[in-house]
Design a protein around this motif. Sequence first.
Motif, PDB file in Angstrom:
ATOM      1  N   VAL A 272     -12.450   2.693   4.425  1.00  0.00           N
ATOM      2  CA  VAL A 272     -11.868   1.685   3.469  1.00  0.00           C
ATOM      3  C   VAL A 272     -11.514   0.529   4.233  1.00  0.00           C
ATOM      4  N   ALA A 273     -10.866   0.514   5.430  1.00  0.00           N
ATOM      5  CA  ALA A 273     -10.357  -0.543   6.437  1.00  0.00           C
ATOM      6  C   ALA A 273     -11.655  -1.250   6.552  1.00  0.00           C
ATOM      7  N   GLU A 274     -12.776  -0.675   7.026  1.00  0.00           N
ATOM      8  CA  GLU A 274     -13.909  -1.542   7.398  1.00  0.00           C
ATOM      9  C   GLU A 274     -14.509  -2.357   6.269  1.00  0.00           C
ATOM     10  N   LEU A 275     -14.524  -1.666   5.267  1.00  0.00           N
ATOM     11  CA  LEU A 275     -15.240  -2.420   4.048  1.00  0.00           C
ATOM     12  C   LEU A 275     -14.194  -3.261   3.353  1.00  0.00           C
ATOM     13  N   LEU A 276     -12.957  -3.153   3.419  1.00  0.00           N
ATOM     14  CA  LEU A 276     -12.242  -3.826   2.698  1.00  0.00           C
ATOM     15  C   LEU A 276     -11.325  -4.962   3.716  1.00  0.00           C
ATOM     16  N   GLY A 277     -11.482  -4.879   4.876  1.00  0.00           N
ATOM     17  CA  GLY A 277     -10.834  -5.562   5.883  1.00  0.00           C
ATOM     18  C   GLY A 277      -9.550  -5.735   5.796  1.00  0.00           C
ATOM     19  N   ARG A 278      -8.866  -4.430   5.600  1.00  0.00           N
ATOM     20  CA  ARG A 278      -7.411  -4.342   5.602  1.00  0.00           C
ATOM     21  C   ARG A 278      -7.184  -2.935   5.591  1.00  0.00           C
ATOM     22  N   PRO A 279      -5.733  -2.381   5.982  1.00  0.00           N
ATOM     23  CA  PRO A 279      -5.876  -0.727   5.955  1.00  0.00           C
ATOM     24  C   PRO A 279      -5.738  -0.379   4.472  1.00  0.00           C
ATOM     25  N   PRO A 280      -5.845   0.956   4.428  1.00  0.00           N
ATOM     26  CA  PRO A 280      -5.811   1.667   3.193  1.00  0.00           C
ATOM     27  C   PRO A 280      -4.244   1.421   2.710  1.00  0.00           C
ATOM     28  N   ILE A 281      -4.143   1.648   1.401  1.00  0.00           N
ATOM     29  CA  ILE A 281      -2.710   1.694   0.839  1.00  0.00           C
ATOM     30  C   ILE A 281      -2.146   3.055   1.257  1.00  0.00           C
ATOM     31  N   SER A 282      -0.912   2.885   1.778  1.00  0.00           N
ATOM     32  CA  SER A 282      -0.057   4.118   2.049  1.00  0.00           C
ATOM     33  C   SER A 282       0.573   4.981   1.102  1.00  0.00           C
ATOM     34  N   LEU A 283       0.786   6.130   1.257  1.00  0.00           N
ATOM     35  CA  LEU A 283       1.519   7.027   0.125  1.00  0.00           C
ATOM     36  C   LEU A 283       3.063   6.329  -0.048  1.00  0.00           C
ATOM     37  N   ARG A 284       3.443   5.755   1.120  1.00  0.00           N
ATOM     38  CA  ARG A 284       4.790   5.109   0.769  1.00  0.00           C
ATOM     39  C   ARG A 284       4.581   3.854  -0.051  1.00  0.00           C
ATOM     40  N   GLN A 285       3.547   3.197   0.168  1.00  0.00           N
ATOM     41  CA  GLN A 285       3.603   1.977  -0.635  1.00  0.00           C
ATOM     42  C   GLN A 285       3.103   2.540  -2.314  1.00  0.00           C
ATOM     43  N   PHE A 286       2.337   3.488  -2.268  1.00  0.00           N
ATOM     44  CA  PHE A 286       1.937   3.840  -3.572  1.00  0.00           C
ATOM     45  C   PHE A 286       3.235   4.198  -4.162  1.00  0.00           C
ATOM     46  N   ALA A 287       4.112   5.006  -3.563  1.00  0.00           N
ATOM     47  CA  ALA A 287       5.475   5.639  -4.329  1.00  0.00           C
ATOM     48  C   ALA A 287       6.218   4.463  -4.723  1.00  0.00           C
ATOM     49  N   GLU A 288       6.154   3.202  -3.672  1.00  0.00           N
ATOM     50  CA  GLU A 288       7.018   2.150  -4.203  1.00  0.00           C
ATOM     51  C   GLU A 288       6.518   1.331  -5.322  1.00  0.00           C
ATOM     52  N   ASP A 289       5.101   1.225  -5.353  1.00  0.00           N
ATOM     53  CA  ASP A 289       4.457   0.432  -6.400  1.00  0.00           C
ATOM     54  C   ASP A 289       4.844   1.080  -7.956  1.00  0.00           C
ATOM     55  N   PHE A 290       4.757   2.497  -7.966  1.00  0.00           N
ATOM     56  CA  PHE A 290       4.936   3.098  -9.189  1.00  0.00           C
ATOM     57  C   PHE A 290       6.112   3.730  -9.433  1.00  0.00           C
ATOM     58  N   ARG A 291       7.083   3.304  -8.740  1.00  0.00           N
ATOM     59  CA  ARG A 291       8.383   4.001  -8.633  1.00  0.00           C
ATOM     60  C   ARG A 291       9.031   4.543 -10.061  1.00  0.00           C
ATOM     61  N   GLU A 292       8.864   3.466 -10.997  1.00  0.00           N
ATOM     62  CA  GLU A 292       9.416   3.548 -12.399  1.00  0.00           C
ATOM     63  C   GLU A 292       8.581   4.785 -12.989  1.00  0.00           C
ATOM     64  N   VAL A 293       7.591   5.303 -12.835  1.00  0.00           N
ATOM     65  CA  VAL A 293       6.990   6.456 -13.364  1.00  0.00           C
ATOM     66  C   VAL A 293       7.829   7.591 -13.246  1.00  0.00           C
ATOM     67  N   TRP A 294       8.580   7.757 -11.905  1.00  0.00           N
ATOM     68  CA  TRP A 294       8.964   9.083 -11.851  1.00  0.00           C
ATOM     69  C   TRP A 294      10.628   8.923 -12.069  1.00  0.00           C
ATOM     70  N   LEU A 295      11.039   7.799 -12.460  1.00  0.00           N
ATOM     71  CA  LEU A 295      12.560   7.609 -12.796  1.00  0.00           C
ATOM     72  C   LEU A 295      13.010   7.871 -14.303  1.00  0.00           C
TER      73      LEU A 295
END
Length: 295
Positions: A272-295
Amino acid sequence: MMSAPNALTDLQASPLLFVMGATGNMGGEIARQLLTAGARVRVGVRSPERVAESGAFAGADLARFDASDASTLEALDGVQRMFLLWPPGTNVTEDVLPIIAAARKRGVQQIVFLSILGAERVRIVPHRRVEQALEASGLDWVFLRASYFMQNLSGVHRDDLRVRREIFLPAGQGRTSFVDVRDVAAVGAKALMEGHRNCAYNLTGGAALTYGEAADIFSVTLGKRVHYVNPSPIRFVRVARQHGVTLSFALFMLAEYTVAKLGLAAEVSTTVAELLGRPPISLRQFAEDFREVWL
Ligand SMILES: NC(=O)c1ccc[n+]([C@@H]2O[C@H](COP(=O)([O-])OP(=O)(O)OC[C@H]3O[C@@H](n4cnc5c(N)ncnc54)[C@H](OP(=O)(O)O)[C@@H]3O)[C@@H](O)[C@H]2O)c1
């Protein structure tokens, strides 16, 4: 003298990209990313009327496309490259292999297929059969061999987190290299737009975590304690059935989490990093991005 660029000619010259499964996780994300990038997209769905009503995929051509209905495969007319998946519950021989044959007949040049991490080792999985058919098809192919989607936690397992504040999975202490659907889709969109040929990409997140560690991440992000419950296989299937999951899907999930329990879902790749030129999205980032889904 150089002629001025002609936007219409440029658009017509760009390949027509076909995306199936766009009402689902991956197809939807790939279609959205392709449209944002300005690609020419045809979206193949079982109910185009419903999608048109929802207003999703503005700018895309909408076509009826049902793997179980051969008459809808004409939606591939004029397509150069396509995204293919095996819809869970369908039959590879009856539903997916005919799509590959129809694509070839209609002049499609490349198929980007959503597979699973380790498909080359676990030959009984449906995905490997599709891969083998593609390898033998004479078409250009790309396999997106994806690890476990983070979005399972906001999809099929959402209520475990939202209502019961638990991750209820029989994965023991096994590690999983959770990957965000948005990263897999970004690789898929790139492979389609750039016409990658005959590559199998192992797509994972940047770390392999136990479900206990995943629960800790959700506890911090949601500000509420989330527990990891590691039920026995029988209890997992029984509770899934109580929540309305079909027996075949419950058993499919059990097999998937047993693979993780055995430590076979822990591979971390750098693709993912090699092809996209950035690190993969972390689980922490995912949880923050979709936080509302679990609240
Ligand atoms: N979940 C994971 O962790 C994971 C990891 C790696 C790989 N995978 C693989 O990813 C694939 C599932 O992708 P996803 O999560 O994006 O799927 P999804 O969200 O479950 O959506 C499935 C899509 O397939 C469509 N579909 C169902 N039956 C169809 C048919 N007969 N003809 C045409 N389209 C049909 C559905 O359309 P309707 O709206 O019409 O039903 C929907 O758009 C599976 O092959 C799975 O093994 C999953």
